[in-house]
Write a protein that holds these residues in place. Structure first.
Motif, PDB file in Angstrom:
ATOM      1  N   PHE A 264      43.616  -3.495 -14.342  1.00 58.81           N
ATOM      2  CA  PHE A 264      43.325  -3.922 -12.978  1.00 58.81           C
ATOM      3  C   PHE A 264      42.517  -2.906 -12.178  1.00 58.81           C
ATOM      4  O   PHE A 264      42.791  -2.661 -11.009  1.00 58.81           O
TER       5      PHE A 264
ATOM      6  N   THR B 205      49.952  -1.705  -2.463  1.00 61.02           N
ATOM      7  CA  THR B 205      49.709  -3.086  -2.031  1.00 61.02           C
ATOM      8  C   THR B 205      48.362  -3.566  -2.555  1.00 61.02           C
ATOM      9  O   THR B 205      47.480  -2.763  -2.853  1.00 61.02           O
ATOM     10  N   TYR B 206      48.241  -4.866  -2.637  1.00 57.10           N
ATOM     11  CA  TYR B 206      46.967  -5.488  -2.990  1.00 57.10           C
ATOM     12  C   TYR B 206      46.899  -6.845  -2.298  1.00 57.10           C
ATOM     13  O   TYR B 206      47.925  -7.391  -1.879  1.00 57.10           O
ATOM     14  N   ALA B 207      45.700  -7.374  -2.163  1.00 59.02           N
ATOM     15  CA  ALA B 207      45.498  -8.669  -1.516  1.00 59.02           C
ATOM     16  C   ALA B 207      45.526  -9.775  -2.561  1.00 59.02           C
ATOM     17  O   ALA B 207      44.883  -9.677  -3.610  1.00 59.02           O
ATOM     18  N   ARG B 208      46.270 -10.825  -2.254  1.00 62.85           N
ATOM     19  CA  ARG B 208      46.352 -11.978  -3.143  1.00 62.85           C
ATOM     20  C   ARG B 208      46.330 -13.241  -2.292  1.00 62.85           C
ATOM     21  O   ARG B 208      47.230 -13.447  -1.472  1.00 62.85           O
ATOM     22  N   MET B 209      45.295 -14.027  -2.471  1.00 63.74           N
ATOM     23  CA  MET B 209      45.133 -15.276  -1.736  1.00 63.74           C
ATOM     24  C   MET B 209      45.292 -15.065  -0.223  1.00 63.74           C
ATOM     25  O   MET B 209      45.991 -15.792   0.459  1.00 63.74           O
TER      26      MET B 209
ATOM     27  N   GLN C  75      46.872 -12.780   1.337  1.00 64.45           N
ATOM     28  CA  GLN C  75      48.130 -12.142   1.729  1.00 64.45           C
ATOM     29  C   GLN C  75      48.219 -10.752   1.099  1.00 64.45           C
ATOM     30  O   GLN C  75      47.774 -10.543  -0.023  1.00 64.45           O
ATOM     31  N   GLU C  76      48.818  -9.831   1.817  1.00 70.26           N
ATOM     32  CA  GLU C  76      49.057  -8.496   1.265  1.00 70.26           C
ATOM     33  C   GLU C  76      50.377  -8.513   0.508  1.00 70.26           C
ATOM     34  O   GLU C  76      51.401  -8.929   1.039  1.00 70.26           O
ATOM     35  N   VAL C  77      50.328  -8.085  -0.735  1.00 72.47           N
ATOM     36  CA  VAL C  77      51.495  -8.061  -1.603  1.00 72.47           C
ATOM     37  C   VAL C  77      51.861  -6.606  -1.880  1.00 72.47           C
ATOM     38  O   VAL C  77      51.009  -5.809  -2.271  1.00 72.47           O
TER      39      VAL C  77
END
Length: 127
Positions: free
Chosen positions: A25, A66-70, A72-74
């Motif tokens: 990733f 954290t990372y952005a997914r759709m 949203q911050e996850v």
């Protein structure tokens, strides 16, 4: 990831067991004895946390990876290793061992399959 930082981590943690970095990733996973105990992203190390070692990270003012997914911050259960720890080999190893325990406790750790059992399963599939 700079090769120097990765090499430093491998050298410092090598006495704990089999340690490796695997690209994933855009960063790298840090593994100790086959367990993912950390994430290395842009020369920042995030270690696995659970209820037992999270207070250490919180007290140091650390934050989760954290990372952005759709849109949203996850947040993951990997928190940034405080800068002062990375330069102290003994402390680094202590925090890494706690992260190994967290990986085991959270059920993300799976024991490797015994070679004999894997071979037996492969043999059964051929028939």
């Amino acid at each position: 990831m700079s090769s120097g930082y990765g090499t430093y981590l491998l050298d410092e943690l090598g006495s704990l067991g089999q340690v490796s970095l695997r690209r994933m990733f855009g960063g790298a996973g840090l593994f100790l004895d086959g367990l993912m105990i950390g994430i290395l992203d842009e020369d920042v190390l995030y270690l696995k946390v659970d209820a037992r070692n999270r207070p250490d990270f919180e007290a140091a003012g650390s934050e989760p990876f954290t990372y952005a997914r759709m849109g949203q911050e996850v947040a993951l259960s990997f928190w940034r290793l405080p800068d002062e720890i990375i330069e102290d080999g003994e402390e680094l190893r202590a925090w890494a061992l706690k992260s190994r325990a967290a990986a085991i406790a959270t059920g993300k750790a799976k024991a490797p399959r015994p070679k004999a059992a894997a071979k037996k399963r492969a043999t059964r599939r051929r028939h």
